[in-house]
Motif scaffolding. Structure first.
Motif, short mmCIF file in Angstrom:
data_model
loop_
_atom_site.label_atom_id
_atom_site.label_comp_id
_atom_site.label_asym_id
_atom_site.label_seq_id
_atom_site.Cartn_x
_atom_site.Cartn_y
_atom_site.Cartn_z
N SER A 125 0.84 -1.20 0.00
CA SER A 125 0.00 0.00 0.00
C SER A 125 0.87 1.25 0.00
N ILE A 126 0.32 2.32 -0.57
CA ILE A 126 0.92 3.63 -0.48
C ILE A 126 0.24 4.39 0.66
N TYR A 127 1.03 4.91 1.60
CA TYR A 127 0.52 5.79 2.64
C TYR A 127 0.82 7.23 2.23
N PHE A 128 -0.13 8.12 2.49
CA PHE A 128 0.08 9.51 2.09
C PHE A 128 -0.62 10.45 3.05
N CYS A 129 -0.12 11.69 3.09
CA CYS A 129 -0.73 12.74 3.90
C CYS A 129 -0.49 14.08 3.22
N PRO A 130 -1.34 15.08 3.48
CA PRO A 130 -1.14 16.41 2.88
C PRO A 130 0.16 17.04 3.37
N GLU A 131 0.77 17.82 2.52
CA GLU A 131 1.98 18.54 2.93
C GLU A 131 1.65 19.61 3.96
N ASP A 132 0.53 20.29 3.77
CA ASP A 132 0.11 21.35 4.70
C ASP A 132 -1.01 20.84 5.61
N ILE A 133 -0.86 21.07 6.91
CA ILE A 133 -1.89 20.73 7.88
C ILE A 133 -2.31 22.00 8.59
N LYS A 134 -3.58 22.37 8.45
CA LYS A 134 -4.07 23.61 9.05
C LYS A 134 -4.78 23.32 10.36
N LYS A 135 -4.56 24.21 11.32
CA LYS A 135 -5.17 24.06 12.63
C LYS A 135 -5.79 25.39 13.06
N ILE A 136 -7.01 25.33 13.58
CA ILE A 136 -7.64 26.51 14.17
C ILE A 136 -7.10 26.65 15.59
N LYS A 137 -6.48 27.77 15.88
CA LYS A 137 -5.79 27.94 17.15
C LYS A 137 -6.72 27.78 18.35
N SER A 138 -7.94 28.24 18.19
CA SER A 138 -8.88 28.20 19.31
C SER A 138 -9.52 26.82 19.49
N SER A 139 -9.30 25.91 18.53
CA SER A 139 -9.92 24.59 18.60
C SER A 139 -9.07 23.64 19.43
N LYS A 140 -9.74 22.76 20.19
CA LYS A 140 -9.03 21.76 20.98
C LYS A 140 -8.75 20.49 20.16
N LYS A 141 -9.28 20.42 18.95
CA LYS A 141 -9.08 19.25 18.11
C LYS A 141 -7.64 19.17 17.63
N ASN A 142 -7.06 17.99 17.71
CA ASN A 142 -5.68 17.79 17.28
C ASN A 142 -5.62 17.77 15.76
N ALA A 143 -4.86 18.68 15.18
CA ALA A 143 -4.79 18.79 13.72
C ALA A 143 -4.17 17.57 13.07
N PHE A 144 -3.40 16.78 13.81
CA PHE A 144 -2.71 15.62 13.26
C PHE A 144 -3.52 14.33 13.39
N SER A 145 -4.69 14.41 13.98
CA SER A 145 -5.40 13.17 14.36
C SER A 145 -5.84 12.33 13.18
N LYS A 146 -6.27 12.95 12.07
CA LYS A 146 -6.81 12.17 10.96
C LYS A 146 -6.26 12.68 9.62
N ILE A 147 -4.96 12.52 9.43
CA ILE A 147 -4.37 13.01 8.18
C ILE A 147 -3.77 11.88 7.34
N ILE A 148 -3.62 10.68 7.91
CA ILE A 148 -3.02 9.56 7.19
C ILE A 148 -4.09 8.85 6.36
N SER A 149 -3.77 8.59 5.09
CA SER A 149 -4.62 7.80 4.22
C SER A 149 -3.76 6.75 3.53
N SER A 150 -4.39 5.75 2.96
CA SER A 150 -3.61 4.73 2.24
C SER A 150 -4.45 4.15 1.11
N THR A 151 -3.78 3.58 0.15
CA THR A 151 -4.45 2.88 -0.95
C THR A 151 -3.57 1.74 -1.43
N LYS A 152 -4.16 0.63 -1.77
CA LYS A 152 -3.39 -0.52 -2.25
C LYS A 152 -3.02 -0.36 -3.71
N LEU A 153 -1.88 -0.85 -4.08
CA LEU A 153 -1.46 -0.86 -5.46
C LEU A 153 -1.64 -2.26 -6.03
N ASP A 154 -2.09 -2.34 -7.25
CA ASP A 154 -2.31 -3.65 -7.91
C ASP A 154 -0.96 -4.34 -8.14
#
Length: 349
Positions: A320-349
Motif C-alpha cells: 500500500s501507499i501511505y500519504f498525507c497532505p503537505e500542509d496541515i491547518k489548525k484553528i488555534k482556538s480549537s481543541k481538536k488535534n490537527a494531526f489526528s486524521k491526516i493519514i490515508s492509504s491505498t493498495k497498489l495492484d
C-alpha cells in the motif's frame, strides 16, 4: 513615527538559536515627506506592508520576543502593528508543513514537520503520539526497525521509536556545520550510509556519506534545482518541480531518461521493484511510472485537490501507499488535534 522596514532572521536548523529581529522607524513630521514620490518608485510604507505580510506567523511564540528596540514606546507600536497583522493574515489558524513520512519496521507510520513535530501513527492510521522538538526537520528516512534519522539544517539527528512514543538519541548526531555542505534537504539510508541531497549556493548535489559525515561518493551535481529524490539499485530519480520534470540519473551522473509532466511533481517514492509513484501539485491522483519512465495508470486518492501535494511512503508488507497532505491547518482556538486524521492509504495492484 512610522515603520519603514521590519525583518525576522533565524537559523533554519534550529528554533532556539540565532534569533534576530529589527525594525527601522522614520519620522514623517514634515508634511512634504508624506507627499507621493515620483512616478516609477514604490512608496516605502507600501513596501513595508508587503514585507510584513510575508512574515510567517505559524509559530506559537510571541512576536514580542523577537522585537528589539531602544525606545520602549517604539517597541510597543511595533508589537501592536505586528500583532494586528498576525490577526489579519492568520484568521486564527496556523499551518504545519510536513517534511517527511516513513514506515517503521512494525507497521507504524511517522510524519515529521518543518517546525519540529514528530507524529507517530499505528498501522490503522490512529495517532499514537505527537511530540515537538527544538529542531526544524527536513529529510526523513528509516535506519532500522525502530529508528529514524532526520536532517535538521546542518546536522542529522536520530530518534528512537518505543511502543507509542518517540525520543531523541541525544548522543548520536552527524554534524556538517564546518564542512562544505550548507544544508541537507532530503536523504535516504542504505548499507550503513546515507545518500543525501544538499545545496551549495546555486548547485544541487547528491552524494553518499558515511555515519560520521565523510563523503564517500558524489553521484550527481547540477546547477538545476533538485527538490527531492529517491533511488532504486543504481538509479536516482530526482524532481525538478519548477520545470515539471522527473529525471532518472545513473550513479555515475549520466542521464537515463527525463519526463515532463502536465502538473508540477512534488514528492515520489519507489513502490515495490517496478514502479515510481509521484504526487503532483493541485492533483489528487498519484502518477505511477515504470523504472524506465513509461507512464502507467494513475491512482485516485479520493482527496480534494486543495489538500495536495501529498507526501508518500510505500509499505512492502501491505503493498500500500501511505500519504498525507503537505500542509496541515489548525484553528488555534480549537481543541481538536490537527494531526489526528491526516493519514490515508491505498493498495497498489
Amino acid at each position: 513615527m512610522e515603520i519603514v522596514y521590519a525583518e525576522l532572521v533565524f537559523d533554519e536548523g534550529s528554533k532556539n538559536s540565532s534569533h534576530t529581529a529589527f525594525c527601522v522607524f522614520e519620522d514623517f513630521s514634515d508634511e512634504k515627506k508624506r507627499q507621493s514620490i515620483s512616478s516609477g518608485e514604490i512608496n516605502m510604507l507600501d513596501k513595508t506592508a508587503q514585507r510584513l505580510s510575508s512574515i510567517s506567523t505559524s509559530s506559537d511564540m510571541s512576536i514580542q520576543t523577537f522585537v528589539e528596540m531602544e525606545e520602549e514606546q517604539d517597541m510597543e507600536e511595533c508589537v501592536h502593528f505586528l500583532n494586528e497583522k498576525w490577526k489579519e493574515d492568520d484568521h486564527d489558524t496556523c499551518t504545519y508543513i510536513c517534511s517527511g513520512i516513513t514506515e517503521t519496521g512494525d507497521g507504524k507510520i511517522i510524519i515529521t514537520t518543518k517546525s519540529g513535530e514528530i507524529a507517530l501513527y499505528g498501522a490503522s492510521g490512529k495517532l499514537l503520539s505527537l511530540k515537538e522538538f527544538s529542531e526544524n526537520f527536513e529529510g526523513l528516512t528509516r535506519t532500522s526497525k525502530d529508528e529514524i534519522a532526520v536532517s535538521c539544517g546542518h546536522c542529522i539527528r536520530f530518534y528512537k521509536v518505543e511502543k507509542s512514543k518517540v525520543h531523541e538519541e541525544a548522543k548520536k548526531c552527524i554534524d556538517f556545520k564546518y564542512t562544505d555542505m550548507v544544508k541537507v534537504h532530503d536523504m535516504h539510508y542504505s548499507d550503513q550510509s546515507f545518500i543525501i541531497l544538499c545545496k551549495i549556493f546555486s548547485q544541487s548535489s547528491i552524494k553518499r556519506i558515511d555515519m560520521t559525515g565523510n563523503t564517500l561518493q558524489l553521484f550527481y551535481q547540477t546547477s538545476d534545482c533538485v527538490d527531492s529524490f529517491c533511488y532504486f539499485g543504481e538509479t536516482l530519480f530526482v524532481i525538478d518541480k519548477d520545470q515539471r520534470k522527473i529525471k532518472a540519473i545513473k550513479q555515475n551522473g549520466d542521464l537515463s531518461w527525463e519526463l515532463t509532466l502536465d502538473y508540477s511533481p512534488r514528492h515520489l517514492t519507489i513502490a515495490g521493484e517496478d514502479r515510481v509513484v509521484v504526487s503532483l501539485h493541485a492533483r489528487p491522483d498519484l502518477k505511477c511510472l515504470t523504472l524506465t519512465g513509461s507512464i502507467l495508470s494513475s491512482v485516485d486518492t479520493g482527496l480534494d485537490p486543495s489538500q495536495t501535494p501529498l507526501l508518500l511512503c510505500y509499505s512492502s508488507e501491505s503493498k500500500s501507499i501511505y500519504f498525507c497532505p503537505e500542509d496541515i491547518k489548525k484553528i488555534k482556538s480549537s481543541k481538536k488535534n490537527a494531526f489526528s486524521k491526516i493519514i490515508s492509504s491505498t493498495k497498489l495492484d
